[in-house]
Design a protein around this motif. Structure first.
Motif, short mmCIF file in Angstrom:
data_model
loop_
_atom_site.label_atom_id
_atom_site.label_comp_id
_atom_site.label_asym_id
_atom_site.label_seq_id
_atom_site.Cartn_x
_atom_site.Cartn_y
_atom_site.Cartn_z
N ASN A 197 0.82 -1.21 0.00
CA ASN A 197 0.00 0.00 0.00
C ASN A 197 0.86 1.26 0.00
OD1 ASN A 197 -2.48 -1.28 -0.04
ND2 ASN A 197 -2.73 -1.27 2.18
N TYR A 201 0.28 4.20 -2.66
CA TYR A 201 -0.11 5.53 -2.17
C TYR A 201 0.83 6.60 -2.71
CZ TYR A 201 -1.01 9.39 1.05
OH TYR A 201 -1.30 10.62 1.58
N HIS A 202 2.09 6.25 -2.89
CA HIS A 202 3.08 7.22 -3.38
C HIS A 202 3.24 7.14 -4.90
CE1 HIS A 202 4.54 8.86 0.45
NE2 HIS A 202 4.20 7.69 0.94
#
Length: 294
Positions: A197, A201-202
């Motif tokens: 994740n 997310y980045h």
């Protein structure tokens, strides 16, 4: 080099063959030349927009002005290098057995790196366990494959696996987005979700290669034994029975299915890779899936 395959002339010939096959599979598309729509002096025309005060006069289409008596600015697509990061698990569990899981991973990473380098992508290799344990800075061009070989030859076993902590450091240190190929047995007591994740997310594009040894699923032991966790050092006395071995294999399958389901739901390419599978067959599977080659 122990059980590890030598990076010799025959291995290089095999990599060149795989590169040629990859070009055929993607039907001649130059997937290293990914484009982003950036206004500038790029190499390829993209579109027009109305001229605004302050725009570069050199980008005005004067032929179009002669026909329409209106000022239009030519927009271009500017090439952007693709960055390919290999996050390679070097925890102790990857170095158990003969051959080891890491020996297999070395060949896979070398092959995929050769493909990326040959197509002028930026290739970087970053070993990890519970932290990042080294780095091959981004390299470009086929001749850099020897730096890849040298780097992989120098990688040693580290500590226990912690994807969350290692990947948190990775995203903090690497601002250029790209493909992140995670090669691991995913024996992380805290799970895999938070680490993967973190990459998503980045805005990185993860691809998962789940490496395992089929011999681990049916160990040739029975009776009272003392098991030592190769990563944590924890010692457990157990009585190994056929039923216990079956339960262990079932637990491993459940973990694998959970990882695969996680990836499928999030459109992350997932490859289950027993080290008994020839590495070049895995590479061809990656080509056909189309995630590494766009």
């Amino acid at each position: 080099m122990g059980d590890q395959e030598k990076f010799d002339e025959e291995f290089l010939k095999r990599l060149e063959y795989l590169y040629i096959m990859s070009k055929k599979i993607v039907a001649g598309a130059n997937w290293a030349e990914r484009k982003t729509r950036i206004v500038g002096s790029g190499l390829e025309f993209a579109d027009f927009r109305n001229y605004s005060a302050g725009d570069d006069l050199r980008n005005i289409d004067w032929k179009l002005f002669a026909r329409t008596e209106k000022l239009f600015l030519k927009l271009y697509e500017e090439e952007e290098d693709l960055f390919i990061y290999f996050l390679v698990d070097t925890s102790r569990s990857m170095f158990i057995g003969n051959p080891t899981k890491f020996s297999y991973v070395r060949r896979v990473v070398a092959a995929l790196s050769y493909i990326g380098l040959s197509n002028f992508d930026r290739v970087s290799i970053i070993p990890f366990s519970d932290a990042l344990t080294g780095r091959l800075p981004p390299a470009r061009g086929k001749g850099q494959i020897f730096k890849v070989f040298e780097f992989l030859n120098g990688v040693e076993a580290a500590k226990a696996t912690n994807l969350k902590d290692a990947f948190k450091t990775f995203v903090a240190q690497n601002k250029r987005r790209g493909i992140v190929v995670v090669l691991s047995d995913f024996y992380d007591p805290s799970g895999f979700e938070e680490g993967l994740n973190m990459l998503r997310y980045h805005k990185f594009e993860p691809m998962v290669v789940h490496v395992f040894d089929q011999r681990e699923l049916d160990p040739n032991i029975l009776g009272d034994v003392q098991l030592v966790d190769c990563e944590s050092g924890a010692v457990t006395d157990v009585t190994v029975t056929p039923a216990l071995k079956k339960a262990y294999a079932k637990a491993f399958e459940a973990m694998s299915e959970s990882l695969q389901e996680y990836c499928t739901k999030r459109q992350i390419l997932y490859f289950r890779a027993p080290i008994q599978l020839p590495y070049d067959e895995l590479i061809m599977g990656v080509f056909r899936a189309g995630g590494f080659l766009k």
